[in-house]
Design a protein around this motif. Structure first.
Motif, PDB file in Angstrom:
ATOM      1  N   GLN A 237      -0.811   4.388   8.541  1.00 58.27           N
ATOM      2  CA  GLN A 237      -0.684   4.430   7.083  1.00 58.27           C
ATOM      3  C   GLN A 237       0.082   3.228   6.559  1.00 58.27           C
ATOM      4  OE1 GLN A 237       1.077   8.410   6.729  1.00 58.27           O
ATOM      5  NE2 GLN A 237      -0.748   9.057   5.589  1.00 58.27           N
ATOM      6  N   ILE A 238       1.158   2.864   7.254  1.00 54.32           N
ATOM      7  CA  ILE A 238       1.954   1.701   6.831  1.00 54.32           C
ATOM      8  C   ILE A 238       1.108   0.435   6.890  1.00 54.32           C
ATOM      9  CG2 ILE A 238       3.930   0.253   7.435  1.00 54.32           C
ATOM     10  CD1 ILE A 238       5.341   2.772   8.399  1.00 54.32           C
ATOM     11  N   PHE A 239       0.316   0.295   7.967  1.00 55.12           N
ATOM     12  CA  PHE A 239      -0.523  -0.895   8.093  1.00 55.12           C
ATOM     13  C   PHE A 239      -1.586  -0.933   6.991  1.00 55.12           C
ATOM     14  CE2 PHE A 239      -4.488  -2.785   9.661  1.00 55.12           C
ATOM     15  CZ  PHE A 239      -4.062  -4.076   9.899  1.00 55.12           C
ATOM     16  N   ARG A 240      -2.224   0.225   6.729  1.00 53.03           N
ATOM     17  CA  ARG A 240      -3.334   0.253   5.771  1.00 53.03           C
ATOM     18  C   ARG A 240      -2.865   0.131   4.334  1.00 53.03           C
ATOM     19  NH1 ARG A 240      -6.325   4.357   3.269  1.00 53.03           N
ATOM     20  NH2 ARG A 240      -5.031   5.958   4.238  1.00 53.03           N
ATOM     21  N   ARG A 241      -1.706   0.706   4.008  1.00 56.11           N
ATOM     22  CA  ARG A 241      -1.268   0.749   2.610  1.00 56.11           C
ATOM     23  C   ARG A 241      -0.219  -0.298   2.246  1.00 56.11           C
ATOM     24  NH1 ARG A 241      -2.916   5.272  -0.081  1.00 56.11           N
ATOM     25  NH2 ARG A 241      -3.886   6.927   1.160  1.00 56.11           N
ATOM     26  N   VAL A 242       0.454  -0.870   3.243  1.00 56.57           N
ATOM     27  CA  VAL A 242       1.522  -1.838   2.955  1.00 56.57           C
ATOM     28  C   VAL A 242       1.217  -3.200   3.573  1.00 56.57           C
ATOM     29  CG1 VAL A 242       3.985  -2.369   3.194  1.00 56.57           C
ATOM     30  CG2 VAL A 242       3.243   0.001   2.808  1.00 56.57           C
ATOM     31  N   THR A 243       1.063  -3.228   4.899  1.00 59.25           N
ATOM     32  CA  THR A 243       0.936  -4.507   5.598  1.00 59.25           C
ATOM     33  C   THR A 243      -0.360  -5.227   5.257  1.00 59.25           C
ATOM     34  OG1 THR A 243       2.214  -3.574   7.432  1.00 59.25           O
ATOM     35  CG2 THR A 243       1.023  -5.620   7.844  1.00 59.25           C
ATOM     36  N   LEU A 244      -1.501  -4.538   5.388  1.00 54.75           N
ATOM     37  CA  LEU A 244      -2.789  -5.187   5.171  1.00 54.75           C
ATOM     38  C   LEU A 244      -2.970  -5.699   3.738  1.00 54.75           C
ATOM     39  CD1 LEU A 244      -5.457  -6.034   6.415  1.00 54.75           C
ATOM     40  CD2 LEU A 244      -6.387  -3.780   5.845  1.00 54.75           C
ATOM     41  N   PRO A 245      -2.663  -4.907   2.696  1.00 58.15           N
ATOM     42  CA  PRO A 245      -2.805  -5.454   1.337  1.00 58.15           C
ATOM     43  C   PRO A 245      -1.951  -6.694   1.095  1.00 58.15           C
ATOM     44  CG  PRO A 245      -2.618  -3.071   1.263  1.00 58.15           C
ATOM     45  CD  PRO A 245      -2.327  -3.476   2.672  1.00 58.15           C
ATOM     46  N   LEU A 246      -0.725  -6.692   1.622  1.00 63.21           N
ATOM     47  CA  LEU A 246       0.136  -7.873   1.433  1.00 63.21           C
ATOM     48  C   LEU A 246      -0.391  -9.066   2.231  1.00 63.21           C
ATOM     49  CD1 LEU A 246       3.663  -6.192   1.550  1.00 63.21           C
ATOM     50  CD2 LEU A 246       2.483  -7.114  -0.451  1.00 63.21           C
ATOM     51  N   LEU A 247      -0.989  -8.793   3.390  1.00 69.39           N
ATOM     52  CA  LEU A 247      -1.584  -9.878   4.170  1.00 69.39           C
ATOM     53  C   LEU A 247      -2.774 -10.491   3.435  1.00 69.39           C
ATOM     54  CD1 LEU A 247      -1.590  -8.521   7.843  1.00 69.39           C
ATOM     55  CD2 LEU A 247      -0.382 -10.526   7.004  1.00 69.39           C
ATOM     56  N   LEU A 248      -3.599  -9.639   2.846  1.00 68.46           N
ATOM     57  CA  LEU A 248      -4.802 -10.135   2.183  1.00 68.46           C
ATOM     58  C   LEU A 248      -4.481 -10.985   0.968  1.00 68.46           C
ATOM     59  CD1 LEU A 248      -7.193  -7.061   2.432  1.00 68.46           C
ATOM     60  CD2 LEU A 248      -7.247  -9.176   3.758  1.00 68.46           C
ATOM     61  N   VAL A 249      -3.319 -10.758   0.349  1.00 60.37           N
ATOM     62  CA  VAL A 249      -2.920 -11.603  -0.775  1.00 60.37           C
ATOM     63  C   VAL A 249      -2.859 -13.064  -0.329  1.00 60.37           C
ATOM     64  CG1 VAL A 249      -1.059 -12.143  -2.380  1.00 60.37           C
ATOM     65  CG2 VAL A 249      -1.692  -9.767  -1.951  1.00 60.37           C
ATOM     66  N   ALA A 250      -2.305 -13.282   0.869  1.00 65.92           N
ATOM     67  CA  ALA A 250      -2.168 -14.657   1.372  1.00 65.92           C
ATOM     68  C   ALA A 250      -3.411 -15.136   2.105  1.00 65.92           C
ATOM     69  CB  ALA A 250      -0.963 -14.741   2.300  1.00 65.92           C
ATOM     70  N   LEU A 251      -4.126 -14.219   2.756  1.00 63.63           N
ATOM     71  CA  LEU A 251      -5.207 -14.632   3.650  1.00 63.63           C
ATOM     72  C   LEU A 251      -6.590 -14.601   3.017  1.00 63.63           C
ATOM     73  CD1 LEU A 251      -4.155 -12.925   7.015  1.00 63.63           C
ATOM     74  CD2 LEU A 251      -3.597 -15.193   6.153  1.00 63.63           C
ATOM     75  N   ALA A 252      -6.749 -13.926   1.873  1.00 63.05           N
ATOM     76  CA  ALA A 252      -8.085 -13.835   1.267  1.00 63.05           C
ATOM     77  C   ALA A 252      -8.698 -15.209   0.985  1.00 63.05           C
ATOM     78  CB  ALA A 252      -8.028 -12.992  -0.002  1.00 63.05           C
TER      79      ALA A 252
END
Length: 340
Positions: A237-252
């Motif tokens: 849940q932490i990865f899907r709701r916190v880590t991944l969205p914040l990563l995609l901000v920089a990596l998209a």
């Protein structure tokens, strides 16, 4: 004795004189020099009739007249090369839409190009992110060594890696089949060749996503992750709701740029498979050709070659395809800015 040795600048003068010097042999044939050390016997194959502005082939009497499209052509469609410059308008774009010999392989290559670019980026990102999360553990032993090993495929020049992989995947002598006791035609079957191209592309690209994902992970504030744990969130849940969205901000944006790069990744296709293996529906586009390698073959290799008009038209189409996909992706990724 009795001859003078010609040297230096005098050779240039002699070469020019030899280019116009002929020795008649039999009929209309004659011997002509080709350079300073070779001579060939040539005979005319065409007869030009200026009163009718046409060529007649001496061997069989076939007539070639101006076809109005930039070349002399016979009634059965055979034409003489080279032709001449003429205004064709949108004829080449019309071929892409209406000529099945161009349209069908173009559509097949386009679908594979899109699939190749998307799958290569997706698998590279997943593998790079997985390794970044795995090696982002505080206190891990030999952490720096592992990170250096992950970057090695990215540090080796790509063309060298591709040539090495071409040998490793050889179905008869390759190390991959021998070590794992397989009998897979990695580069000689259309479907397996597609798998090989994607795997090698992932091998070359995942270190890039490993590096950027590792940097993005380390920039995420630890307080956010800790707060999610306090609220009862599990690792997934932490990865899907916190880590991944914040990563995609920089990596998209990097994912979009990588997709555009792979969409026109000529090197991996040409050096690994040369666009092959051949498929049955058309002789130009091979099983792993993407649009850019297909365009290259049209311009320089396939059939008569030098079909620069059609190749240029497809290049323009490629530009609009990549621009449209990139623009739509960047517009869609703007929604991620709300997460900042």
């Amino acid at each position: 004795e009795g001859y003078t040795l010609v040297m230096g600048a005098e050779l240039v003068v002699i070469d020019r004189e030899l280019s116009t010097f002929t020795v008649p042999t039999q009929g209309s044939a004659a011997i002509r020099a080709e350079g300073l050390d070779t001579a060939v016997e040539l005979a005319p194959t065409m007869r030009y009739e200026p009163q009718n502005d046409r060529f007649v082939r001496i061997a069989d009497g076939k007539v070639f007249a101006d076809d109005g499209k930039g070349s002399f052509a016979a009634r059965d469609g055979e034409d003489l090369e080279p032709g001449w410059k003429t205004n064709v308008g949108f004829t080449n774009f019309d071929k892409i839409i209406h000529n099945p010999l161009v349209r069908d392989p173009f559509l097949r290559v386009f679908v594979w190009t899109f699939a190749f670019a998307a799958l290569a980026v997706l698998f590279s990102f997943i593998l790079g992110l997985f390794l970044a999360i795995t090696l982002d553990k505080p206190g891990m032993r030999f952490q720096r060594t592992y990170r250096v090993l992950m970057v090695l495929p990215y540090a080796i020049p790509g063309f060298l890696s591709l040539l090495v992989w071409q040998g490793l995947l050889n179905d008869e002598f390759g190390v991959v089949n021998r070590v794992f006791h397989l009998d897979i035609p990695w580069l000689f079957d259309a479907n397996w060749a597609k798998v090989s191209v994607i795997l090698v592309s992932v091998w070359l690209t995942f270190p890039y996503f490993f590096l950027v994902s590792l940097g993005a992970l380390q920039s995420i504030p630890g307080e956010l992750v800790e707060a999610a744990r306090v609220d009862g969130g599990g690792p997934l849940q932490i990865f899907r709701r916190v880590t991944l969205p914040l990563l995609l901000v920089a990596l998209a944006p990097l994912l979009i740029a990588s997709f555009a790069f792979n969409f026109n990744n000529f090197n991996i296709i040409y050096l690994l498979t040369k666009g092959g293996p051949a498929v049955g529906d058309q002789g130009v586009a091979g099983g792993t050709d993407i649009l850019i390698s297909y365009t290259f073959k049209l311009a320089f290799e396939a059939g008569k070659g030098q079909d620069y008009g059609l190749a240029s038209a497809i290049s323009i189409v490629i530009f609009f395809i990549v621009a449209t996909i990139s623009a739509a992706s960047f517009w869609r990724s703007r929604s991620l800015e709300e997460l900042r």
